[in-house]
Design an enzyme around this catalytic site. Structure first.
Site, PDB file in Angstrom:
ATOM      1  N   ASN A  48       5.827   2.602  -7.670  1.00 33.50           N
ATOM      2  CA  ASN A  48       5.554   2.634  -6.393  1.00 33.50           C
ATOM      3  C   ASN A  48       5.917   3.769  -5.951  1.00 33.50           C
ATOM      4  OD1 ASN A  48       6.265   2.405  -3.275  1.00 33.50           O
ATOM      5  ND2 ASN A  48       5.405   0.232  -3.674  1.00 33.50           N
ATOM      6  N   HIS A  59       1.029   1.462  -4.445  1.00 35.14           N
ATOM      7  CA  HIS A  59       1.902   0.554  -4.736  1.00 35.14           C
ATOM      8  C   HIS A  59       2.058   0.626  -6.271  1.00 35.14           C
ATOM      9  CE1 HIS A  59       1.682  -2.613  -1.377  1.00 35.14           C
ATOM     10  NE2 HIS A  59       1.732  -1.318  -0.885  1.00 35.14           N
ATOM     11  N   SER A  84       6.294  -9.604  -7.849  1.00 42.05           N
ATOM     12  CA  SER A  84       4.988 -10.612  -7.537  1.00 42.05           C
ATOM     13  C   SER A  84       4.101  -9.778  -6.830  1.00 42.05           C
ATOM     14  CB  SER A  84       5.380 -11.750  -6.940  1.00 42.05           C
ATOM     15  OG  SER A  84       4.164 -12.473  -6.459  1.00 42.05           O
ATOM     16  N   CYS A  86       1.503  -8.095  -4.434  1.00 42.70           N
ATOM     17  CA  CYS A  86       0.731  -8.279  -2.971  1.00 42.70           C
ATOM     18  C   CYS A  86      -0.621  -8.514  -2.964  1.00 42.70           C
ATOM     19  CB  CYS A  86       1.331  -7.131  -2.197  1.00 42.70           C
ATOM     20  SG  CYS A  86       0.314  -5.531  -2.402  1.00 42.70           S
ATOM     21  N   CYS A  89      -2.810  -5.341  -4.395  1.00 38.34           N
ATOM     22  CA  CYS A  89      -2.731  -5.347  -5.856  1.00 38.34           C
ATOM     23  C   CYS A  89      -3.110  -6.664  -6.607  1.00 38.34           C
ATOM     24  CB  CYS A  89      -1.097  -5.358  -6.172  1.00 38.34           C
ATOM     25  SG  CYS A  89      -0.482  -3.673  -5.573  1.00 38.34           S
ATOM     26  N   ASP A 149       7.212  -1.789   4.271  1.00 41.41           N
ATOM     27  CA  ASP A 149       6.084  -1.950   3.314  1.00 41.41           C
ATOM     28  C   ASP A 149       5.640  -3.247   3.242  1.00 41.41           C
ATOM     29  OD1 ASP A 149       5.438  -0.577   0.509  1.00 41.41           O
ATOM     30  OD2 ASP A 149       6.031  -2.595  -0.234  1.00 41.41           O
TER      31      ASP A 149
END
Length: 152
Positions: A48, A59, A84, A86, A89, A149
């Site tokens: 990131n 990211h 995990s 987002c 992504c 974020d």
């Protein structure tokens, strides 16, 4: 150390790199499970860089995929990420038809895992203590950056 743990160690090293630069500690590696040794299996690394570059799309997973360059073998690769993924992504992984995502942890943040599962992506959860501890530490130390974020 099993193969998934070795890959996650590489992703966690990327997360640590971002953290040491003042960024969000999320790292990823893209691997070709059919390749030989660990070094040959890793296609790309990323972390990131949103804080470092001011790019809201940078990211860990997207940075890793960007570093992989143009490819035609996405459907054979595995994405390994410390957190995990987002919705952005997850969408990128779906766009390129990445069939498997190995997730370090989803305790500190639950991404779009339902969407990935609905689209047939295999999810492997490692519940990695190192991933959990690093993200929890960042959230405690920089709650404002974390909330920015995730859009809160």
């Amino acid at each position: 150390m099993d193969q998934y743990s070795a890959w996650m160690a590489e992703a966690l090293a990327q997360a640590q790199k971002s953290y040491s630069e003042g960024g969000l500690p999320i790292g990823a590696v893209l691997v070709d499970p059919a390749a030989g040794t660990l070094g040959q299996q890793i296609v790309a690394r990323g972390y990131n860089r949103r804080v470092q570059t001011g790019d809201p799309t940078s990211h860990g997973e997207t940075d890793c995929l960007r570093n992989a360059g143009r490819r035609r073998d996405w459907h054979r690769l595995t994405l390994v990420t410390t957190l995990s993924p987002c919705i952005m992504c997850s969408g990128t992984a779906l766009l390129y038809k990445i069939p498997r995502i190995i997730i370090g942890e989803n305790e500190n943040f639950m991404g779009a895992e339902d969407l990935l599962r609905e689209r047939g992506v295999e999810l492997v959860h490692l519940d990695d203590p190192g991933c959990k501890a690093l993200m929890a530490r960042f959230q405690r130390e920089h709650p404002d950056v974390w909330n920015e974020d995730i859009g809160e």
